[in-house]
Design an enzyme around this catalytic site. Sequence first.
Site, PDB file in Angstrom:
ATOM      1  N   HIS A  82       2.047   0.086   4.073  1.00  0.00           N
ATOM      2  CA  HIS A  82       1.402  -1.170   3.705  1.00  0.00           C
ATOM      3  C   HIS A  82       2.480  -2.156   3.243  1.00  0.00           C
ATOM      4  O   HIS A  82       3.644  -1.775   3.092  1.00  0.00           O
ATOM      5  CB  HIS A  82       0.323  -0.958   2.619  1.00  0.00           C
ATOM      6  CG  HIS A  82       0.760  -0.160   1.426  1.00  0.00           C
ATOM      7  ND1 HIS A  82      -0.037   0.057   0.332  1.00  0.00           N
ATOM      8  CD2 HIS A  82       1.934   0.474   1.129  1.00  0.00           C
ATOM      9  CE1 HIS A  82       0.607   0.788  -0.557  1.00  0.00           C
ATOM     10  NE2 HIS A  82       1.792   1.051  -0.094  1.00  0.00           N
TER      11      HIS A  82
ATOM     12  N   VAL B 146      -4.070  -1.211  -8.774  1.00  0.00           N
ATOM     13  CA  VAL B 146      -4.872  -2.302  -9.340  1.00  0.00           C
ATOM     14  C   VAL B 146      -5.944  -1.744 -10.271  1.00  0.00           C
ATOM     15  O   VAL B 146      -6.380  -0.611 -10.124  1.00  0.00           O
ATOM     16  CB  VAL B 146      -5.568  -3.146  -8.228  1.00  0.00           C
ATOM     17  CG1 VAL B 146      -4.601  -4.074  -7.550  1.00  0.00           C
ATOM     18  CG2 VAL B 146      -6.296  -2.273  -7.235  1.00  0.00           C
TER      19      VAL B 146
ATOM     20  N   GLN C 278       0.026  -6.518   8.269  1.00  0.00           N
ATOM     21  CA  GLN C 278      -0.685  -6.851   7.040  1.00  0.00           C
ATOM     22  C   GLN C 278      -0.061  -8.113   6.447  1.00  0.00           C
ATOM     23  O   GLN C 278       1.075  -8.458   6.755  1.00  0.00           O
ATOM     24  CB  GLN C 278      -0.550  -5.729   6.007  1.00  0.00           C
ATOM     25  CG  GLN C 278      -1.427  -4.527   6.283  1.00  0.00           C
ATOM     26  CD  GLN C 278      -1.473  -3.553   5.108  1.00  0.00           C
ATOM     27  OE1 GLN C 278      -0.624  -3.568   4.229  1.00  0.00           O
ATOM     28  NE2 GLN C 278      -2.473  -2.697   5.118  1.00  0.00           N
TER      29      GLN C 278
ATOM     30  N   TRP D 152      -2.954   6.909   2.689  1.00  0.00           N
ATOM     31  CA  TRP D 152      -2.019   6.310   3.649  1.00  0.00           C
ATOM     32  C   TRP D 152      -1.311   7.417   4.426  1.00  0.00           C
ATOM     33  O   TRP D 152      -0.351   8.012   3.932  1.00  0.00           O
ATOM     34  CB  TRP D 152      -0.989   5.448   2.923  1.00  0.00           C
ATOM     35  CG  TRP D 152      -1.612   4.242   2.292  1.00  0.00           C
ATOM     36  CD1 TRP D 152      -1.886   3.068   2.909  1.00  0.00           C
ATOM     37  CD2 TRP D 152      -2.060   4.104   0.943  1.00  0.00           C
ATOM     38  NE1 TRP D 152      -2.477   2.199   2.035  1.00  0.00           N
ATOM     39  CE2 TRP D 152      -2.596   2.808   0.814  1.00  0.00           C
ATOM     40  CE3 TRP D 152      -2.075   4.947  -0.174  1.00  0.00           C
ATOM     41  CZ2 TRP D 152      -3.140   2.337  -0.373  1.00  0.00           C
ATOM     42  CZ3 TRP D 152      -2.603   4.474  -1.353  1.00  0.00           C
ATOM     43  CH2 TRP D 152      -3.128   3.183  -1.443  1.00  0.00           C
TER      44      TRP D 152
ATOM     45  N   ALA E  96      -3.567  -9.157  -6.732  1.00  0.00           N
ATOM     46  CA  ALA E  96      -2.861  -8.875  -5.478  1.00  0.00           C
ATOM     47  C   ALA E  96      -3.896  -8.550  -4.411  1.00  0.00           C
ATOM     48  O   ALA E  96      -5.022  -8.168  -4.732  1.00  0.00           O
ATOM     49  CB  ALA E  96      -1.910  -7.704  -5.666  1.00  0.00           C
TER      50      ALA E  96
ATOM     51  N   ARG F  41       1.060   3.673  10.415  1.00  0.00           N
ATOM     52  CA  ARG F  41       0.290   4.814   9.887  1.00  0.00           C
ATOM     53  C   ARG F  41       0.160   5.893  10.950  1.00  0.00           C
ATOM     54  O   ARG F  41      -0.002   5.593  12.126  1.00  0.00           O
ATOM     55  CB  ARG F  41      -1.096   4.358   9.438  1.00  0.00           C
ATOM     56  CG  ARG F  41      -0.967   3.357   8.303  1.00  0.00           C
ATOM     57  CD  ARG F  41      -2.169   3.289   7.444  1.00  0.00           C
ATOM     58  NE  ARG F  41      -1.967   2.206   6.489  1.00  0.00           N
ATOM     59  CZ  ARG F  41      -2.928   1.621   5.828  1.00  0.00           C
ATOM     60  NH1 ARG F  41      -4.181   2.021   5.997  1.00  0.00           N
ATOM     61  NH2 ARG F  41      -2.661   0.652   4.977  1.00  0.00           N
TER      62      ARG F  41
HETATM   63  C1  YSA Z   1      -4.927  -3.355  -2.128  1.00  0.00           C
HETATM   64  C2  YSA Z   1      -4.820  -3.824  -3.420  1.00  0.00           C
HETATM   65  C3  YSA Z   1      -3.759  -4.669  -3.685  1.00  0.00           C
HETATM   66  O1  YSA Z   1      -3.601  -5.134  -4.968  1.00  0.00           O
HETATM   67  C4  YSA Z   1      -2.855  -5.068  -2.716  1.00  0.00           C
HETATM   68  C5  YSA Z   1      -2.998  -4.584  -1.445  1.00  0.00           C
HETATM   69  C6  YSA Z   1      -4.024  -3.728  -1.154  1.00  0.00           C
HETATM   70  C7  YSA Z   1      -4.152  -3.193   0.221  1.00  0.00           C
HETATM   71  C8  YSA Z   1      -3.499  -1.836   0.343  1.00  0.00           C
HETATM   72  N1  YSA Z   1      -2.056  -1.924   0.273  1.00  0.00           N
HETATM   73  C9  YSA Z   1      -3.878  -1.236   1.690  1.00  0.00           C
HETATM   74  O2  YSA Z   1      -3.046  -1.025   2.550  1.00  0.00           O
HETATM   75  N2  YSA Z   1      -5.193  -1.044   1.825  1.00  0.00           N
HETATM   76  S1  YSA Z   1      -5.862  -0.528   3.200  1.00  0.00           S
HETATM   77  O3  YSA Z   1      -5.318   0.736   3.551  1.00  0.00           O
HETATM   78  O4  YSA Z   1      -7.284  -0.543   3.017  1.00  0.00           O
HETATM   79  O5  YSA Z   1      -5.463  -1.570   4.301  1.00  0.00           O
HETATM   80  C10 YSA Z   1      -5.661  -2.969   4.111  1.00  0.00           C
HETATM   81  C11 YSA Z   1      -6.280  -3.583   5.353  1.00  0.00           C
HETATM   82  O6  YSA Z   1      -5.499  -3.245   6.502  1.00  0.00           O
HETATM   83  C12 YSA Z   1      -7.659  -3.048   5.664  1.00  0.00           C
HETATM   84  O7  YSA Z   1      -8.619  -3.731   4.940  1.00  0.00           O
HETATM   85  C13 YSA Z   1      -7.764  -3.287   7.141  1.00  0.00           C
HETATM   86  O8  YSA Z   1      -8.126  -4.633   7.381  1.00  0.00           O
HETATM   87  C14 YSA Z   1      -6.355  -3.091   7.621  1.00  0.00           C
HETATM   88  N3  YSA Z   1      -6.155  -1.759   8.200  1.00  0.00           N
HETATM   89  C15 YSA Z   1      -6.090  -0.578   7.556  1.00  0.00           C
HETATM   90  N4  YSA Z   1      -5.832   0.427   8.414  1.00  0.00           N
HETATM   91  C16 YSA Z   1      -5.726  -0.137   9.629  1.00  0.00           C
HETATM   92  C17 YSA Z   1      -5.923  -1.524   9.504  1.00  0.00           C
HETATM   93  N5  YSA Z   1      -5.871  -2.361  10.564  1.00  0.00           N
HETATM   94  C18 YSA Z   1      -5.605  -1.805  11.760  1.00  0.00           C
HETATM   95  N6  YSA Z   1      -5.386  -0.485  11.971  1.00  0.00           N
HETATM   96  C19 YSA Z   1      -5.428   0.376  10.930  1.00  0.00           C
HETATM   97  N7  YSA Z   1      -5.175   1.663  11.147  1.00  0.00           N
END
Ligand code: YSA
Length: 346
Positions: free
Chosen positions: A177, A260, A217, A156, A314, A203
């Site tokens: 997130h 997780v 999100q 992140w 989650a 981000r």
């Molecule tokens: C994972 C496990 C859990 O138990 C709960 C939540 C999570 C998600 C975790 N917090 C997270 O942020 N994962 S992630 O970085 O992969 O982002 C989640 C989703 O946000 C991605 O699958 C994507 O759909 C979206 N995303 C990520 N970066 C992005 C974005 N959408 C737009 N622009 C970006 N830069």
Amino acid sequence: MLKKLDEIKSKAILELGSVGGLNSLEDWRVRYLGRKGELTNVLRGLASLSLDERKVIGASANEVKALLEAHLEQKRAALKEHELSMSIELGRIDVTLPGHPLPCGRLHPTTQIVREICAAFVAMGFQVVEGPEVEWDYYNFEALNIPPYHPARDMWATLWIDYETETGERPMLLRTHTSPMQIRVMERTRPPVRVVVPGKVYRYEATDATHESMFYQIEGLAVDENITLADLKGTLYEFARRLFGQERKVRFRCDYFPFVEPGVELAIDCFLCGGRGCRVCNETGWIEIMGAGMVHPNVLKRVGYDPSIYTGFAFGLGVERIIMLKYGIDDIRLFYGNDLRFLRQF
Ligand code: YSA
């Protein structure tokens, strides 16, 4: 001069009584209050008077001026009203015609889908809660099983807030997130927990067709006795069916998130190429829409839940990616470019 002022006042008010239209009212205004009008002439003459005379006559002239102006406005309003009722009577204004439409705003596509997704989860028994966008390191990372210097922090790219504590730490950030809300919710409730948390996240990332530096999100969290991975899969399949219809392909794969165990990633077949591979799906045929998993026992312990009694799942999904899939939008940057030609389509 005072006598002259009195004469002007009486004459003007008398004449105003016989004014019958807006054009003759304007003639009246020019005659008495205009630049070369009778009252203005008196005011000009003040310059030749002594200071004491000027004070008395000037005050009186201003009174007369204010009085005539007030009469003028009254008369103008009365004449306008009269003209309007005459126009209606004579049929020159058709009061049955529809009025001019008022410009009307609409909900941003992101807001519309956030509401639709929340409604899908509410129908499955979840509550909607919201939380802060400016967060502490503790909630964004530490309580989620990501201690300082843990390499997972690199997942992140974080925007830190320029705030220093007395001990020299900089623990404030823009949440990367919505997962910190898992901790905040569990800290103040006891199981069973079923919540979804919509909100903005930030981000420090370069933007491209599927990445923004500010996006939305929706976090989901369910904790109770006997919750298993099957509940997670069932809930997310049901969500995908409600939002995208039966025919869409859904893929679950293992993934890693420190909070997780096990962790999964959910992807949907690419709307643009139908799974063959294109620039939108990075030639993979799939678009990842969320991360998910079973809540890590360390996270449960941190908020005082006994992991031998309670388990939970989650997930965190990217809202704009979902809208892209639903409507076949091929560039995420369109959402916040403020181009009305794009926004008016929703
Ligand atoms: C994972 C496990 C859990 O138990 C709960 C939540 C999570 C998600 C975790 N917090 C997270 O942020 N994962 S992630 O970085 O992969 O982002 C989640 C989703 O946000 C991605 O699958 C994507 O759909 C979206 N995303 C990520 N970066 C992005 C974005 N959408 C737009 N622009 C970006 N830069």
